[in-house]
Design a protein around this motif. Structure first.
Motif, PDB file in Angstrom:
ATOM      1  N   MET A 358      -1.325   5.735   6.486  1.00 30.26           N
ATOM      2  CA  MET A 358      -0.558   4.564   6.059  1.00 30.26           C
ATOM      3  C   MET A 358      -1.442   3.499   5.425  1.00 30.26           C
ATOM      4  O   MET A 358      -1.000   2.748   4.559  1.00 30.26           O
ATOM      5  CB  MET A 358       0.217   3.989   7.241  1.00 30.26           C
ATOM      6  N   ALA A 359      -2.704   3.442   5.846  1.00 31.83           N
ATOM      7  CA  ALA A 359      -3.617   2.468   5.248  1.00 31.83           C
ATOM      8  C   ALA A 359      -3.814   2.760   3.763  1.00 31.83           C
ATOM      9  O   ALA A 359      -3.824   1.844   2.932  1.00 31.83           O
ATOM     10  CB  ALA A 359      -4.954   2.492   5.986  1.00 31.83           C
ATOM     11  N   ASP A 360      -3.975   4.033   3.412  1.00 30.11           N
ATOM     12  CA  ASP A 360      -4.052   4.401   2.001  1.00 30.11           C
ATOM     13  C   ASP A 360      -2.803   3.958   1.249  1.00 30.11           C
ATOM     14  O   ASP A 360      -2.873   3.396   0.153  1.00 30.11           O
ATOM     15  CB  ASP A 360      -4.206   5.924   1.861  1.00 30.11           C
ATOM     16  N   ALA A 361      -1.638   4.220   1.847  1.00 28.72           N
ATOM     17  CA  ALA A 361      -0.379   3.892   1.185  1.00 28.72           C
ATOM     18  C   ALA A 361      -0.199   2.379   1.056  1.00 28.72           C
ATOM     19  O   ALA A 361       0.276   1.878   0.028  1.00 28.72           O
ATOM     20  CB  ALA A 361       0.791   4.508   1.955  1.00 28.72           C
ATOM     21  N   LEU A 362      -0.569   1.636   2.087  1.00 31.87           N
ATOM     22  CA  LEU A 362      -0.458   0.179   2.027  1.00 31.87           C
ATOM     23  C   LEU A 362      -1.379  -0.401   0.951  1.00 31.87           C
ATOM     24  O   LEU A 362      -0.996  -1.303   0.203  1.00 31.87           O
ATOM     25  CB  LEU A 362      -0.791  -0.431   3.385  1.00 31.87           C
ATOM     26  N   ALA A 363      -2.595   0.134   0.868  1.00 34.79           N
ATOM     27  CA  ALA A 363      -3.522  -0.338  -0.164  1.00 34.79           C
ATOM     28  C   ALA A 363      -2.972  -0.050  -1.555  1.00 34.79           C
ATOM     29  O   ALA A 363      -3.064  -0.884  -2.464  1.00 34.79           O
ATOM     30  CB  ALA A 363      -4.884   0.315   0.023  1.00 34.79           C
ATOM     31  N   ARG A 364      -2.379   1.115  -1.719  1.00 37.58           N
ATOM     32  CA  ARG A 364      -1.785   1.465  -3.011  1.00 37.58           C
ATOM     33  C   ARG A 364      -0.594   0.575  -3.334  1.00 37.58           C
ATOM     34  O   ARG A 364      -0.353   0.213  -4.503  1.00 37.58           O
ATOM     35  CB  ARG A 364      -1.351   2.939  -3.001  1.00 37.58           C
ATOM     36  N   SER A 365       0.165   0.175  -2.333  1.00 36.88           N
ATOM     37  CA  SER A 365       1.375  -0.624  -2.577  1.00 36.88           C
ATOM     38  C   SER A 365       1.046  -1.966  -3.217  1.00 36.88           C
ATOM     39  O   SER A 365       1.887  -2.545  -3.916  1.00 36.88           O
ATOM     40  CB  SER A 365       2.154  -0.835  -1.278  1.00 36.88           C
ATOM     41  N   ALA A 366      -0.162  -2.485  -2.989  1.00 35.95           N
ATOM     42  CA  ALA A 366      -0.529  -3.783  -3.551  1.00 35.95           C
ATOM     43  C   ALA A 366      -0.472  -3.779  -5.076  1.00 35.95           C
ATOM     44  O   ALA A 366      -0.222  -4.821  -5.698  1.00 35.95           O
ATOM     45  CB  ALA A 366      -1.932  -4.168  -3.079  1.00 35.95           C
TER      46      ALA A 366
END
Length: 503
Positions: A358-366
């Motif tokens: 989820m950390a990867d996905a959250l970083a990408r969401s920015a």
């Protein structure tokens, strides 16, 4: 490899609204008041007269003689011509939306028990006098009709063929359509979670998601395979999925209607099976871990509903899919991972893998510049210890963000409880070798996971973290509209959140 269409799929009952209950095999009405003085809500006068003629007394008297209870969800079946009447307890005379939703679910489950190999036509006549009440009654009834589809070569007959909500309210058909869409996507989320991990794994889960969005206006879907993940620097997803022969996937789905001025990002954990990796789980702890992709299922289902409802808000959903397995290529405790965007993480526990993907996905969401970010996952046993199996945890960047989510959850009828993120918990994630450690002490584990995730969220966006580990999968008995197995918890809250942001 199984195709997307070979995954489990539950039959959907036909849904309509009508002014009468004629033609039904089972008619459902509400039983209100007290057990000593019950009263029946619903049932047209003609139906009441027919029933009372056959029973030889008024319905309330018969119910009292049979020991029927007005307690919410309690059901009693009575004969009615060639069919049955099911009386469902609703408590007092003043009904709120969630009471109607839960009662309808309980009653339809009771009706299904009368099927005896048939497909029944059910009419719901519970005093649904407004379009909104038609919607919530239909939601509860459709969700209550759900059964886990069996994997078998034998033909099966759905217990409930159709559900008719009896109402004369104007605008009821529009509200019925909303209920049908919402129940359809919750059913899809349940089916995904209930599908065994040998059938639903990152490739098939991603393929099924693509299939669901085919033909829906204003939506686009992108799927990153293991090569694209490596090229893009998604070190967290690749590490978690590295121990499995089934490589990870990252799904990004966008709904972008014309004129939308607000962007909502939804991030879901999609661990299709969690063995714990090298920090392996016990046998009992591993058995239900096909459910560990419930967050990703909720996100994908919610975005589909939002798009089909045509809500005026841009929504971008991210589903980080991987299988966490032990092998010679598995990630290790003490490994340092370079995440999407360059931040480094010291792995404290390979069984705390959800926060990593989820950390990867959250970083990408920015990069999509969201106004609000919500992540949702079956993340921690600590949250279950704190809140039990029917409440989910909520942690947020501000009181305003938390209140927005709590308002949405109340409208949906889903239970969330706000927890803090303390400075002590944040300090417990210090690493001597990397930018951050993935886990801290056992105490406050749910808060530590949230603190870790917040470090990957765009700082200018409102953010909320939803830990649905308890209510996402029901290992107990079915109740109201909650089945055994996957519940689809969180989908309706996310849809109500989007509707609030759109307004």
């Amino acid at each position: 490899m199984p195709t997307a269409t070979s995954l489990l799929s539950t039959p959907r009952p036909a849904l309509k609204v009508s002014r009468s209950a004629s033609g039904a095999d089972v008619v459902i009405a509400a039983l209100a008041g007290t057990d000593d003085e019950p009263s029946v809500i619903g049932l047209a006068p003609k139906a009441v007269k027919e029933a009372e003629t056959g029973l030889g007394a008024d319905l309330a008297t018969v119910a009292r003689r049979l020991g029927a209870s007005t307690k919410l969800g309690s059901t009693t079946a009575l004969p009615w011509g060639s069919g049955s009447i099911v009386l469902v307890g609703v408590g007092g005379e003043d009904l709120d939306d969630e009471t109607v939703r839960r009662a309808a679910g309980s009653a339809v489950r009771a009706a299904a028990e009368l099927a005896d190999g048939r497909s029944l036509k059910v009419s719901l006549d519970m005093g649904t006098t407004t379009p909104e009440r038609v919607r919530v009654a239909a939601e509860g009834a459709l969700l209550g009709a759900y059964r886990i589809p069996r994997i078998t070569g034998q033909p099966s007959t759905p217990a409930i063929a159709s559900i008719t909500v009896v109402s004369q309210a104007r605008g009821a058909k529009d509200e019925l359509r909303k209920a049908e869409i919402l129940a359809d996507v919750v059913t899809t989320a349940r089916d995904w979670v209930n599908t065994p991990a040998n059938l639903l794994y990152p490739q098939t889960f991603a393929a099924s998601a693509v299939e669901r969005f085919t033909g829906i206006a204003d939506t686009t879907v992108d799927v990153l395979d293991e090569k694209a993940l490596a090229d893009g620097g998604y070190g967290g997803i690749l590490a978690v999925g590295g121990g499995s022969v089934r490589p990870p996937r990252f799904v990004r789905v966008e709904y972008a209607p014309a004129g939308a001025t607000t962007t909502l990002a939804l991030v879901g954990k999609g661990i299709t099976f969690d063995s714990g990796g090298l920090d392996i789980k016990t046998q009992d702890g591993m058995y239900t871990m096909k459910c560990d992709m419930g967050g990703a299922a909720a996100v994908l289902a919610a975005v589909e509903a939002i798009a089909r409802l045509g809500l005026g808000v841009r929504v971008v959903g991210y589903a980080a899919m991987a299988e966490n397995m032990p092998s010679g290529s598995a990630w290790r405790p003490s490994d340092v991972l370079t995440m999407y965007g360059g931040r480094t993480v010291e792995n404290a526990n390979s069984d705390a893998e959800g926060r990593i993907v989820m950390a990867d996905a959250l970083a990408r969401s920015a990069e999509d510049r969201p106004d609000m970010v919500v992540d949702i996952s079956t993340l921690t046993g600590a949250c279950m210890v704190a809140l039990g199996n029917t409440w989910a945890g909520l942690m947020a960047s501000s009181t305003e963000a938390a209140d927005t989510l709590l308002d949405a959850s109340e409208a949906a009828g889903e239970n969330f409880w706000e927890l803090p993120i303390t400075d002590e918990v944040r300090e417990g994630l210090h690493s001597d070798i990397a930018d951050v450690k993935s886990s801290g002490a056992r105490q406050g584990g749910a808060m530590a996971a949230a603190a870790f995730l917040q470090g990957f969220v765009a700082p200018d966006a409102d953010w909320a973290h939803l830990d649905i580990a308890g209510p996402a999968f029901n290992e107990g008995k079915a109740h109201d509209y909650t089945p055994v197995g996957a519940t689809g918890f969180g989908v309706r809250t996310l849809v109500h959140l989007a509707a609030a942001l759109a307004s």
